[in-house]
Scaffold this motif. Sequence first.
Motif, PDB file in Angstrom:
ATOM      1  N   TYR A  80       0.826  -1.198   0.000  1.00 12.85           N
ATOM      2  CA  TYR A  80       0.000   0.000   0.000  1.00 12.85           C
ATOM      3  C   TYR A  80       0.868   1.258   0.000  1.00 12.85           C
ATOM      4  N   LEU A  81       0.283   2.322  -0.509  1.00 10.70           N
ATOM      5  CA  LEU A  81       0.886   3.646  -0.367  1.00 10.70           C
ATOM      6  C   LEU A  81      -0.223   4.574   0.090  1.00 10.70           C
ATOM      7  N   GLN A  82      -0.174   4.927   1.365  1.00  5.08           N
ATOM      8  CA  GLN A  82      -1.139   5.862   1.917  1.00  5.08           C
ATOM      9  C   GLN A  82      -0.595   7.263   1.720  1.00  5.08           C
ATOM     10  N   MET A  83      -1.370   8.080   1.030  1.00  2.67           N
ATOM     11  CA  MET A  83      -0.924   9.425   0.702  1.00  2.67           C
ATOM     12  C   MET A  83      -1.807  10.445   1.405  1.00  2.67           C
ATOM     13  N   PHE A  84      -1.190  11.285   2.205  1.00  2.00           N
ATOM     14  CA  PHE A  84      -1.889  12.349   2.923  1.00  2.00           C
ATOM     15  C   PHE A  84      -1.461  13.712   2.374  1.00  2.00           C
ATOM     16  N   HIS A  85      -2.278  14.708   2.666  1.00  2.00           N
ATOM     17  CA  HIS A  85      -1.943  16.106   2.332  1.00  2.00           C
ATOM     18  C   HIS A  85      -1.452  16.229   0.892  1.00  2.00           C
ATOM     19  N   LEU A  86      -2.224  15.687  -0.013  1.00  2.34           N
ATOM     20  CA  LEU A  86      -1.817  15.669  -1.409  1.00  2.34           C
ATOM     21  C   LEU A  86      -1.733  17.070  -1.989  1.00  2.34           C
ATOM     22  N   LYS A  87      -0.752  17.227  -2.892  1.00  5.16           N
ATOM     23  CA  LYS A  87      -0.491  18.506  -3.528  1.00  5.16           C
ATOM     24  C   LYS A  87      -0.641  18.355  -5.039  1.00  5.16           C
ATOM     25  N   PRO A  88      -0.849  19.442  -5.764  1.00 12.33           N
ATOM     26  CA  PRO A  88      -0.945  19.338  -7.227  1.00 12.33           C
ATOM     27  C   PRO A  88       0.300  18.700  -7.842  1.00 12.33           C
ATOM     28  N   GLU A  89       1.461  18.929  -7.254  1.00 12.90           N
ATOM     29  CA  GLU A  89       2.695  18.339  -7.794  1.00 12.90           C
ATOM     30  C   GLU A  89       2.802  16.834  -7.572  1.00 12.90           C
ATOM     31  N   ASP A  90       1.862  16.277  -6.825  1.00  9.96           N
ATOM     32  CA  ASP A  90       1.801  14.820  -6.677  1.00  9.96           C
ATOM     33  C   ASP A  90       1.070  14.168  -7.849  1.00  9.96           C
ATOM     34  N   THR A  91       0.478  14.980  -8.692  1.00 15.51           N
ATOM     35  CA  THR A  91      -0.222  14.450  -9.860  1.00 15.51           C
ATOM     36  C   THR A  91       0.750  13.688 -10.749  1.00 15.51           C
ATOM     37  N   ALA A  92       0.434  12.421 -11.008  1.00 12.09           N
ATOM     38  CA  ALA A  92       1.324  11.562 -11.790  1.00 12.09           C
ATOM     39  C   ALA A  92       0.672  10.209 -11.988  1.00 12.09           C
ATOM     40  N   VAL A  93       1.284   9.418 -12.838  1.00  8.68           N
ATOM     41  CA  VAL A  93       0.950   7.998 -12.904  1.00  8.68           C
ATOM     42  C   VAL A  93       1.846   7.305 -11.875  1.00  8.68           C
ATOM     43  N   TYR A  94       1.231   6.562 -10.993  1.00  9.30           N
ATOM     44  CA  TYR A  94       1.960   5.862  -9.943  1.00  9.30           C
ATOM     45  C   TYR A  94       2.102   4.393 -10.314  1.00  9.30           C
ATOM     46  N   TYR A  95       3.317   3.895 -10.174  1.00  5.85           N
ATOM     47  CA  TYR A  95       3.621   2.526 -10.549  1.00  5.85           C
ATOM     48  C   TYR A  95       4.038   1.708  -9.332  1.00  5.85           C
ATOM     49  N   CYS A  96       3.534   0.521  -9.276  1.00  9.93           N
ATOM     50  CA  CYS A  96       4.000  -0.484  -8.330  1.00  9.93           C
ATOM     51  C   CYS A  96       5.280  -1.061  -8.939  1.00  9.93           C
ATOM     52  N   VAL A  97       6.341  -1.140  -8.145  1.00  7.49           N
ATOM     53  CA  VAL A  97       7.630  -1.585  -8.661  1.00  7.49           C
ATOM     54  C   VAL A  97       8.273  -2.589  -7.718  1.00  7.49           C
ATOM     55  N   ALA A  98       9.248  -3.313  -8.252  1.00  7.34           N
ATOM     56  CA  ALA A  98      10.022  -4.249  -7.446  1.00  7.34           C
ATOM     57  C   ALA A  98      11.431  -4.348  -8.015  1.00  7.34           C
ATOM     58  N   GLY A  99      12.317  -4.901  -7.205  1.00  5.11           N
ATOM     59  CA  GLY A  99      13.697  -4.998  -7.665  1.00  5.11           C
ATOM     60  C   GLY A  99      14.381  -3.650  -7.615  1.00  5.11           C
ATOM     61  N   CYS A 100      14.520  -3.109  -6.398  1.00  6.51           N
ATOM     62  CA  CYS A 100      15.088  -1.773  -6.232  1.00  6.51           C
ATOM     63  C   CYS A 100      16.593  -1.794  -6.501  1.00  6.51           C
ATOM     64  N   ARG A 101      17.049  -0.790  -7.215  1.00  2.00           N
ATOM     65  CA  ARG A 101      18.483  -0.637  -7.447  1.00  2.00           C
ATOM     66  C   ARG A 101      18.989   0.543  -6.633  1.00  2.00           C
ATOM     67  N   GLN A 102      20.298   0.711  -6.621  1.00  2.00           N
ATOM     68  CA  GLN A 102      20.887   1.729  -5.754  1.00  2.00           C
ATOM     69  C   GLN A 102      20.319   3.119  -6.033  1.00  2.00           C
ATOM     70  N   SER A 103      20.056   3.390  -7.280  1.00  2.00           N
ATOM     71  CA  SER A 103      19.528   4.698  -7.649  1.00  2.00           C
ATOM     72  C   SER A 103      18.010   4.667  -7.768  1.00  2.00           C
ATOM     73  N   TRP A 104      17.344   4.014  -6.836  1.00  2.00           N
ATOM     74  CA  TRP A 104      15.891   3.872  -6.916  1.00  2.00           C
ATOM     75  C   TRP A 104      15.206   5.234  -6.908  1.00  2.00           C
ATOM     76  N   GLY A 105      15.813   6.206  -6.263  1.00  2.00           N
ATOM     77  CA  GLY A 105      15.230   7.535  -6.210  1.00  2.00           C
ATOM     78  C   GLY A 105      15.036   8.148  -7.598  1.00  2.00           C
ATOM     79  N   ARG A 106      15.833   7.687  -8.537  1.00  2.98           N
ATOM     80  CA  ARG A 106      15.702   8.172  -9.918  1.00  2.98           C
ATOM     81  C   ARG A 106      14.862   7.212 -10.750  1.00  2.98           C
TER      82      ARG A 106
END
Length: 122
Positions: A80-106
Amino acid sequence: LVQFVESGGGSVQVGESLRLSCVVSGYTSENPCMGWARQAPGKEREGVSVIYSKLNRTYYSSSVKGRFTISLDNAKNEMYLQMFHLKPEDTAVYYCVAGCRQSWGRGDFSLWGQGTQVTVSS
């Protein structure tokens, strides 16, 4: 074969909350890591949050830390991803992912779901 079934996206107003769900099947790893990534219009994909289930550790991007919470129900294989206090900049397509790499932030993950749209209006 790894499969992701995402749900929970939608349109909300600024300040409201939303919860995304992802049922994951077929994913195995010695150090399993799953999470959420997003891609806003005209922008690169970015990692939002990850969870290392065996280590019970969670990490967040600076843009969502303190507002979003990632969690995992191992019995249901559901994340799950519980999202609070949503902002317009949170507008996006959100993807469920797996297999995190070191640069997961990118947005560096080996496995991706199909995505679910989140729209935050002011």
